[in-house]
Design an enzyme around this catalytic site. Structure first.
Site, mmCIF file in Angstrom:
data_model
loop_
_atom_site.group_PDB
_atom_site.id
_atom_site.type_symbol
_atom_site.label_atom_id
_atom_site.label_comp_id
_atom_site.label_asym_id
_atom_site.label_seq_id
_atom_site.Cartn_x
_atom_site.Cartn_y
_atom_site.Cartn_z
ATOM 1 N N ASP A 456 -20.820 -17.954 -17.957
ATOM 2 C CA ASP A 456 -19.698 -17.440 -17.857
ATOM 3 C C ASP A 456 -19.094 -16.892 -18.713
ATOM 4 O O ASP A 456 -19.174 -15.887 -19.919
ATOM 5 C CB ASP A 456 -18.690 -19.523 -17.817
ATOM 6 C CG ASP A 456 -17.895 -19.601 -17.483
ATOM 7 O OD1 ASP A 456 -16.857 -18.302 -16.885
ATOM 8 O OD2 ASP A 456 -17.933 -20.471 -16.882
ATOM 9 N N ASP A 520 -13.567 -21.527 -8.394
ATOM 10 C CA ASP A 520 -13.683 -22.653 -9.298
ATOM 11 C C ASP A 520 -13.337 -23.227 -7.941
ATOM 12 O O ASP A 520 -12.996 -24.398 -8.275
ATOM 13 C CB ASP A 520 -13.098 -22.753 -9.963
ATOM 14 C CG ASP A 520 -13.331 -22.194 -11.599
ATOM 15 O OD1 ASP A 520 -15.121 -22.368 -11.689
ATOM 16 O OD2 ASP A 520 -13.367 -22.352 -12.374
#
Ligand code: GLA
Length: 723
Positions: A456, A520
């Site tokens: 990430d 997301d």
């Protein structure tokens, strides 16, 4: 296919059915005189005559020679648009004029390169050397890169190294992409007029708003029609992609890395290399996109094993790590057919919220008293692979690492950048910081036998300095080196590129990643559009799409499982849902969808991706057609109420026009598609036999869908041929 002609210094490069012709007959920077469909110019004299015929006349009130448009646009010859090179030596030596030293076909050790033209240039007065590479790739893409070397003793500052391809004036429309966290890949269309339309990424990462496809085309171009030219600046740091049209219609489509002030100072003998600018031409967006897919599918690291069904723990438990709960979640996951269990954020020291812990990459023993080994073993015992989340390039000021090494934070000397998500950026150009994360990751990969890392990167880079100087370029290169070192040590380890969702999905990171996390936002309504557009450059097997809980966490919309499943299974299916809370009937239905995905993934992950043009903006039409055209699977979704009731015929493109197909609804779970029962087309109950041409050209009626519903349609070729 034409051979690459070299005798006359007019070079013809062929990539699949696309052609680039480069005129390198003068001592100036060579010109691309054609990028598009093959022109059938076989002889040297034909090529030279054509190249001559593309030289523009001398314009009134212009320099007294013709102004060429070259691959690195040449300001010294009168080009008044953005120049190919901007640089200086302490303010002097700005007026660079390159002359051609050599142009030849050169070898490449990348098997995806079918031919490479190397152009060697220099400015002897300024002691600068430049090399341009133009690769024709087996996928049908072209790519361009330039490098500049300072051969003088005095340092040379590079401000820009900008590559461009010419597009004809019949390209009158632009399609590019904006986006934000939880809403990536927002298509925007507008006219291509005189001036510059530039998309700049100054976030130190690729960006949610990056235009990974920057396309121009003939008016109204769509998925299946219109002539399209497109580029991607393949870079995970600051970059700029642009189209520039001059009043006379001359148009450049190009890309570059954005170099910050003083960021690229070349000492004697140093070289700066630009990112690759990838270029795709074709009829319709689908054709342009499929070349990106072919290129990525031909990577050395492309996986041939079936793309596993993932369970990611993020939206199931967030930071609430409790071994018993995660053991139970793993059991539920295995029972519905999950193949890879990924423990997301929250497992390392101090990470009880997003406010602390990044940088301290050891397991938090207050939460995991026996470490993660027992969970990894449990997961493997259930027949699944084990994966783990990292955010290696980041550091929370509230971490042991930051307290011990404040100098590891990227910042100018006199102040700290604002925190974002409570974190700062770890300076990977600091050798100790680099070794700290590399060694911590490697140790955990070994100890836990990790199959997968979700990698990430959750903030923009602001005032990101290394030793007092702008450091985004160096950070980007260091990231690539870190990934390369880990891949060299662990060749089977798969890595997912995530950056607050889909903010890092460019071709250069995909040379080192096996999956991207597209967003997301896993609300199926939003994902219909995000996945449709994200999959133009990223093939479905590399695009992570998850089934969330019935109420989407990002939007609070509620969707039935069938819609969530039909949306996610067109990509690399995953689940991000606390299955401990799911009802028995949901788990049973979910298992049906997982089984269904497994039965179609070999088609979905190797076939040609197609999309349908439809005047009704409510409809999202996408499908995958087998390479041998024997079958296709199409998903048609309504994201709103339709303009028409029922909407007009839907085109299911890409099949063999001269073959017959059996067409029928396809679904894992009986009765899970919701449509207006009074509006079923006559063929729906018993299926239909028709031609690939009928499906591609005229289309067929589908059920009128309630909003936020989808149907899957399967087409299978019937042995007989049309007489
Ligand atoms: C980012 C990712 C999410 C999740 C969280 C964890 O936002 O995009 O999928 O991993 O970080 O903090």
């Amino acid at each position: 296919m034409l051979k690459d002609l070299v005798e006359s210094n007019v070079f013809v490069l062929n990539a699949a059915d696309v052609q680039v012709i480069v005129d390198a007959r003068t001592d100036m920077v060579p010109r691309i005189v054609h990028w598009g469909a093959p022109l059938g110019l076989a002889s040297t004299s034909d090529l030279e005559a054509f190249a001559d015929a593309t030289v523009p006349q001398i314009a009134s009130n212009s320099v007294d020679t013709t102004v060429p448009f070259s691959i690195l646009p040449d300001a010294s010859r009168g080009w008044a648009g953005a120049p190919g090179i901007e640089g200086h030596r302490a303010g002097a030596d700005f007026a660079i004029q390159l002359t051609l030293r050599r142009a030849d076909m050169a070898p490449s050790d990348d098997p995806r390169v079918s031919s490479r033209l190397r152009i060697v240039l220099g400015d002897a007065d300024l002691e600068l050397d430049v090399v341009i590479l133009i690769d024709a790739l087996t996928s049908g893409l072209f790519r361009l890169r330039a490098s500049i070397t300072n051969s003088a003793a005095m340092p040379y500052t590079v401000d820009a190294l900008r590559l461009g391809l010419p597009v004809p004036s019949r390209a009158e429309e632009i399609l590019d992409f904006a986006g934000r966290h939880m809403r990536e890949a927002q298509a925007q269309r507008h006219s291509l007029t005189v001036g510059t339309h530039a998309r700049e990424g100054r976030r130190g990462r690729t960006g949610h708003d990056a235009s990974l496809l920057y396309a121009v085309g003939t008016p109204g171009f769509g998925f299946r029609h219109g002539e399209v030219w497109a580029v991607q600046t393949a870079w995970s740091g600051n970059h700029r992609t642009f189209v520039e049209r001059q009043t006379n219609g001359r148009t450049v489509l190009g890309g570059e890395e954005i170099l910050l002030a003083g960021e690229m100072v070349l000492a004697a003998g140093d070289t700066y290399e630009s990112p690759w600018v990838y270029a795709s031409h074709g009829s319709g967006i689908d054709a342009v996109g499929s070349r990106f897919h072919a290129h990525l599918r031909a990577r050395a690291r492309a996986r041939t094993t079936p793309r596993p069904v993932v369970l990611n723990t993020w939206e199931a438990v967030y930071f609430d790590h409790n071994p018993a709960a995660l053991f139970a979640l793993a059991e539920k996951a295995a029972a519905v057919g999950v193949e890879r269990f990924v423990l997301d954020d929250g497992w390392f020291v101090g990470r009880r919220s997003k406010q602390a812990g990044l940088g301290d990459w050891t397991v938090d023993r207050t939460v995991w008293p026996e470490g993660l080994g027992p969970l990894a073993e449990h997961v493997r015992g259930l027949g699944m692979e084990f994966g783990l989340w990292f955010e290696p390039e980041m550091i929370n000021p509230n971490s042991d690492a930051a307290r011990a090494h404040p100098e590891w934070i990227m910042s100018p000397a006199h102040r700290q950048p604002p925190t974002s998500r409570y974190q700062q950026v770890l300076d990977l150009q600091n050798p100790e910081a680099f070794a700290h994360v590399r060694d911590a990751i490697a140790r955990l990969v070994r100890e836990l036998d990790l199959a997968f890392i979700k990698w990430d990167h959750n903030r923009d880079l602001i005032d990101a300095a290394h030793e007092g100087r702008a450091g985004v370029h160096g950070q980007t290169v260091a990231l690539y080196r870190l990934l390369d070192e880990l891949h060299a040590e662990f060749p089977d380890l798969e890595i997912e590129s995530c950056s607050s969702g889909g903010a890092r999905a460019d071709l250069e990171v995909l040379e080192r990643a096996d999956r991207i996390w597209a967003s997301d936002c896993i609300d199926a309504h939003e994902r219909q559009r995000i996945d449709l557009w994200s999959s133009v450059t990223v093939p479905p097997e590399l695009l992570g799409s998850h089934i969330g809980s019935d109420i989407a966490h990002a939007t609070r919309r509620r969707h039935r499982l069938s819609y969530r499943a039909m949306t996610a299974l067109m990509s690399n299916l995953g689940i991000e849902w606390d299955l401990r809370e799911a009802s028995e009937s949901d788990l049973e239905e979910l298992k049906g969808w997982v089984d269904y995905y497994k039965s179609v993934r070999s088609l979905l992950h190797t076939g040609t991706v197609v999309r349908g043009d439809h005047p009704d903006p409510a409809l999202t039409i996408r499908g995958v057609v087998a390479e041998d055209l024997s079958e296709g699977l199409f998903s048609v979704a309504a994201v709103a109420t339709s303009v028409g009731a029922p909407p007009g015929a839907v085109i299911l493109p890409g099949l063999d026009v001269s073959a017959r197909y059996a067409v029928s609804p396809a679904t894992a779970a009986e009765g899970t598609m919701q449509y207006n029962e009074h509006s079923l087309p006559s063929w729906w109950a018993s299926g239909l036999t028709t031609t690939g041409a009928a499906l591609a050209v005229a289309g067929i009626q589908l059920p009128a869908l309630a909003p936020d519903n989808a149907v899957l349609i399967r087409a299978t070729r019937i042995a007989e041929e049309i007489a």
